[in-house]
Design a protein around this motif. Structure first.
Motif, PDB file in Angstrom:
ATOM      1  N   GLY A 154      71.783 -22.373  45.259  1.00 37.57           N
ATOM      2  CA  GLY A 154      70.812 -21.630  44.451  1.00 37.57           C
ATOM      3  C   GLY A 154      70.868 -20.112  44.937  1.00 37.57           C
ATOM      4  N   VAL A 155      69.821 -19.367  44.557  1.00 41.15           N
ATOM      5  CA  VAL A 155      69.930 -17.961  45.074  1.00 41.15           C
ATOM      6  C   VAL A 155      68.617 -17.768  45.399  1.00 41.15           C
ATOM      7  N   VAL A 156      68.628 -16.648  46.099  1.00 44.13           N
ATOM      8  CA  VAL A 156      67.470 -15.830  46.451  1.00 44.13           C
ATOM      9  C   VAL A 156      67.294 -14.387  46.431  1.00 44.13           C
ATOM     10  N   PRO A 157      65.796 -13.782  46.369  1.00 46.94           N
ATOM     11  CA  PRO A 157      65.735 -12.431  46.063  1.00 46.94           C
ATOM     12  C   PRO A 157      66.559 -11.691  47.373  1.00 46.94           C
ATOM     13  N   LYS A 158      66.975 -10.372  47.199  1.00 47.79           N
ATOM     14  CA  LYS A 158      67.496  -9.700  48.315  1.00 47.79           C
ATOM     15  C   LYS A 158      66.443  -9.523  49.338  1.00 47.79           C
ATOM     16  N   ALA A 159      65.194  -9.420  48.989  1.00 45.13           N
ATOM     17  CA  ALA A 159      64.322  -9.406  50.291  1.00 45.13           C
ATOM     18  C   ALA A 159      64.273 -10.529  51.138  1.00 45.13           C
ATOM     19  N   ALA A 160      64.739 -11.654  50.774  1.00 41.83           N
ATOM     20  CA  ALA A 160      64.544 -12.910  51.569  1.00 41.83           C
ATOM     21  C   ALA A 160      65.829 -13.033  52.364  1.00 41.83           C
ATOM     22  N   MET A 161      66.797 -12.347  51.892  1.00 36.43           N
ATOM     23  CA  MET A 161      67.941 -12.164  53.125  1.00 36.43           C
ATOM     24  C   MET A 161      68.790 -11.059  52.483  1.00 36.43           C
ATOM     25  N   PRO A 162      68.393  -9.963  53.532  1.00 38.86           N
ATOM     26  CA  PRO A 162      69.093  -8.760  53.224  1.00 38.86           C
ATOM     27  C   PRO A 162      70.413  -8.570  53.560  1.00 38.86           C
ATOM     28  N   GLU A 163      71.018  -7.479  53.448  1.00 38.91           N
ATOM     29  CA  GLU A 163      72.261  -7.122  53.927  1.00 38.91           C
ATOM     30  C   GLU A 163      72.284  -6.779  55.519  1.00 38.91           C
ATOM     31  N   THR A 164      73.461  -7.230  55.901  1.00 38.26           N
ATOM     32  CA  THR A 164      73.819  -6.809  57.301  1.00 38.26           C
ATOM     33  C   THR A 164      74.872  -5.967  57.398  1.00 38.26           C
ATOM     34  N   ASN A 237      51.901  -4.605  38.334  1.00 46.63           N
ATOM     35  CA  ASN A 237      51.243  -5.563  38.518  1.00 46.63           C
ATOM     36  C   ASN A 237      51.517  -6.441  39.612  1.00 46.63           C
ATOM     37  N   TYR A 238      50.708  -7.120  40.557  1.00 50.97           N
ATOM     38  CA  TYR A 238      51.346  -7.788  41.717  1.00 50.97           C
ATOM     39  C   TYR A 238      51.460  -9.322  41.454  1.00 50.97           C
ATOM     40  N   HIS A 239      52.690  -9.752  42.100  1.00 50.68           N
ATOM     41  CA  HIS A 239      52.824 -11.244  41.909  1.00 50.68           C
ATOM     42  C   HIS A 239      53.244 -11.901  43.164  1.00 50.68           C
ATOM     43  N   LEU A 240      52.935 -13.131  43.450  1.00 53.04           N
ATOM     44  CA  LEU A 240      53.074 -13.864  44.645  1.00 53.04           C
ATOM     45  C   LEU A 240      53.471 -15.292  44.266  1.00 53.04           C
ATOM     46  N   ASP A 241      54.689 -15.763  44.465  1.00 51.66           N
ATOM     47  CA  ASP A 241      55.091 -17.143  44.441  1.00 51.66           C
ATOM     48  C   ASP A 241      55.382 -17.496  45.641  1.00 51.66           C
ATOM     49  N   ARG A 242      54.747 -18.476  46.329  1.00 48.28           N
ATOM     50  CA  ARG A 242      55.056 -19.044  47.501  1.00 48.28           C
ATOM     51  C   ARG A 242      55.557 -20.599  47.537  1.00 48.28           C
ATOM     52  N   GLY A 243      56.554 -20.712  48.730  1.00 47.22           N
ATOM     53  CA  GLY A 243      57.123 -21.857  49.081  1.00 47.22           C
ATOM     54  C   GLY A 243      58.213 -22.157  48.145  1.00 47.22           C
ATOM     55  N   LEU A 244      59.043 -21.227  47.593  1.00 47.83           N
ATOM     56  CA  LEU A 244      60.299 -21.491  46.823  1.00 47.83           C
ATOM     57  C   LEU A 244      61.580 -21.881  47.468  1.00 47.83           C
ATOM     58  N   THR A 245      62.342 -22.800  47.287  1.00 49.86           N
ATOM     59  CA  THR A 245      63.395 -23.065  47.556  1.00 49.86           C
ATOM     60  C   THR A 245      64.335 -22.446  46.970  1.00 49.86           C
ATOM     61  N   PRO A 246      65.806 -22.031  47.192  1.00 42.38           N
ATOM     62  CA  PRO A 246      66.632 -21.255  46.504  1.00 42.38           C
ATOM     63  C   PRO A 246      67.020 -21.986  45.149  1.00 42.38           C
ATOM     64  N   THR A 247      67.173 -23.283  45.112  1.00 45.90           N
ATOM     65  CA  THR A 247      67.428 -23.850  43.695  1.00 45.90           C
ATOM     66  C   THR A 247      66.218 -23.817  42.725  1.00 45.90           C
ATOM     67  N   ALA A 248      64.936 -23.854  43.431  1.00 43.02           N
ATOM     68  CA  ALA A 248      63.672 -23.716  42.535  1.00 43.02           C
ATOM     69  C   ALA A 248      63.945 -22.447  41.920  1.00 43.02           C
ATOM     70  N   PHE A 249      63.868 -21.360  42.962  1.00 41.79           N
ATOM     71  CA  PHE A 249      64.024 -20.054  42.328  1.00 41.79           C
ATOM     72  C   PHE A 249      64.963 -19.733  41.197  1.00 41.79           C
ATOM     73  N   PHE A 250      66.337 -20.224  41.344  1.00 42.62           N
ATOM     74  CA  PHE A 250      67.232 -19.978  40.302  1.00 42.62           C
ATOM     75  C   PHE A 250      66.648 -20.701  39.025  1.00 42.62           C
ATOM     76  N   GLU A 251      66.137 -21.948  39.247  1.00 47.48           N
ATOM     77  CA  GLU A 251      65.656 -22.579  37.878  1.00 47.48           C
ATOM     78  C   GLU A 251      64.430 -21.937  37.178  1.00 47.48           C
ATOM     79  N   LYS A 252      63.549 -21.343  38.182  1.00 44.92           N
ATOM     80  CA  LYS A 252      62.452 -20.684  37.536  1.00 44.92           C
ATOM     81  C   LYS A 252      62.787 -19.344  36.995  1.00 44.92           C
ATOM     82  N   TYR A 253      63.430 -18.780  37.781  1.00 46.16           N
ATOM     83  CA  TYR A 253      63.538 -17.165  37.471  1.00 46.16           C
ATOM     84  C   TYR A 253      65.015 -16.589  36.687  1.00 46.16           C
ATOM     85  N   VAL A 254      65.725 -17.560  36.825  1.00 49.35           N
ATOM     86  CA  VAL A 254      67.077 -17.362  35.983  1.00 49.35           C
ATOM     87  C   VAL A 254      66.961 -18.210  34.628  1.00 49.35           C
TER      88      VAL A 254
END
Length: 444
Positions: A154-164, A237-254
């Motif tokens: 799956g994938v995640v937003p950059k905020a969930a795993m930023p650059e090092t 507008n504010y949005h909060l989507d809790r408890g996502l897995t990386p694969t669920a995020f891809f399926e929902k947002y991509v």
């Protein structure tokens, strides 16, 4: 026939140079300014205005910094364009390149170990073994390789795993990692030579992968298994989507069916007839994952499918030889940008096939097509989203002439619905296997 250069020849060379009335002027110019500045054509720049009849709004450019992850950035950028269109996220929203980088490194290690075991009966002087050991792994990749990672992790937003530090400046990690992989190759080949049972080899390989995971976690951080997606959209507008897995995020947002996106290449060499499928031996990252597959087509078809995808409102991942006839700072790629042959009065022209066959060119970089200028339905120039930050080109965007695309672009990725029906059928065919060192197996 004399093979060495002799004094008589040197005298002739010197005399021929003196007979050229312009030689002192050119010597002063080139020695002081260099070849590119001396060969630059001002008029070429005037044709590359960043105005396009089709121009997608894709947000801000990303920056891969001192890493070779262009293929990954380009792929994730095409997907974040989709998220932007669907969910109105801010212009600077990005998917985490560090997340996919972590998993790609782990999978490449396993892929390397499997190739080492598969070739363990060959001497180290064998070309395939030498090919493996020259670069056990690197930052680069192909479209199908990022698909293999996303399909598995799956994938995640950059905020969930930023650059090092190590993801943005990868040379230290890569040199250390390749040292480990080569040392592991020594051990694996010794086990095979000693007729070690397969179960013991598998257990040893698992220990090696455990070491790899630890190296990756220390260098890039450990990937999240679950996270919250919190953001304000472009309308605040504010949005909060809790408890996502990386694969669920891809399926929902991509939400893409990645099987629909296919690699189209233009490799006009004699060994690769058009309208056939190809793959490359020992090229990949995820064992038993998606295979690297290319459909080779003529350049007219290559351009046409890219235009269709842009016309549908979707950007296009593409691979090219970015260092050829390009100005990084001005963000221009054009075949008339420099006249090096005229400068030296030497014919430097080669065909695209000749450049591939004779190692003058191959795919070195991946970017995203986000626009095209059509005049009478014919492309004249293309808008390119790069991943080198905003300080180059036009806020990070480049302009590519159609002539440059013809000569130095080798791959586009499009939804197969944009292909003619007969080419969609060819996608189902078993691919011809190319040698590991074939230029169509180069990593962007």
């Amino acid at each position: 026939m004399t093979k060495a250069i002799v004094q008589q020849q040197l005298s002739k060379f010197k005399d021929a140079l003196q007979e050229r009335p312009e030689h002192k002027v050119l010597e002063r110019t080139i020695t002081r300014n260099g070849i590119l500045a001396s060969a630059a054509d001002y008029q070429a720049e005037t044709k590359m205005t960043p105005v396009f009849s089709i121009d997608l709004d894709t947000g801000d450019v990303a920056n891969q910094k001192q890493s070779g992850r262009c293929w990954m950035f380009a792929a994730l950028n095409t997907m974040r364009h989709e998220i932007k269109n669907k969910f109105n996220v801010p212009k600077d929203f990005e998917l985490s390149q560090n997340y996919t980088y972590f998993w790609d490194k782990l999978e490449k290690a396993n892929y390397f170990y499997e190739n080492v075991l598969a070739t363990a009966d060959l001497p180290t002087s064998d070309r395939k073994v030498a090919w493996l050991m020259t670069t056990p792994q690197q930052d680069g990749g192909q479209w199908d390789m990022i698909v293999a990672i996303i399909q598995k992790y799956g994938v995640v937003p950059k905020a969930a795993m930023p650059e090092t530090y190590n993801s943005s400046k990868s040379s230290e990690f890569n040199s250390t990692f390749n040292l480990k992989l080569r040392k592991d190759a020594v051990a694996l080949r010794k086990l095979v030579a000693a007729n070690t049972p397969a179960a013991k080899i598998a257990a040893f390989k698992e220990e090696l992968l455990n070491d790899v995971y630890r190296m990756l976690a220390y260098s890039f951080g450990e990937p999240p298994a679950q996270f919250d997606f919190e953001y304000r959209d472009a309308a605040k507008n504010y949005h909060l989507d809790r408890g996502l897995t990386p694969t669920a995020f891809f399926e929902k947002y991509v939400g893409w069916d990645l099987a629909d996106y296919v690699s189209i290449i233009n490799g006009p060499t004699a060994d690769k007839p058009y309208n056939q499928m190809y793959t490359v031996e020992m090229l990949g990252n995820v064992v038993d994952g998606r295979q690297v597959r290319h459909l080779n087509v003529d350049m007219e078809t290559f351009r046409a499918v890219a235009i269709k995808q842009l016309q549908s409102g979707e950007s296009v991942w593409f691979g090219c030889d970015v260092g050829q006839e390009s100005d990084r700072q001005k963000g221009i790629m054009d075949t008339t940008l420099y006249h090096k042959g005229e400068l030296f009065d030497i014919d430097l022209k080669m065909t695209k096939a000749q450049r591939l066959d004779y190692a003058e060119s191959l795919m070195t970089h991946a970017m995203v097509l986000t626009g095209v200028d059509l005049i009478d339905d014919k492309p004249t120039k293309w808008k390119v989203e790069n991943s080198w930050g905003k300080k180059v080109g036009n806020d990070g965007f480049f302009v590519m002439s159609n002539a440059w695309m013809n000569e130095y672009c080798y791959q586009v990725v499009v939804n197969k619905k944009h292909l003619p029906a007969k080419l969609q059928e060819i996608l189902k065919e078993k691919p011809t296997v190319l040698a590991p060192w074939d230029p169509m197996g180069s990593l962007a």
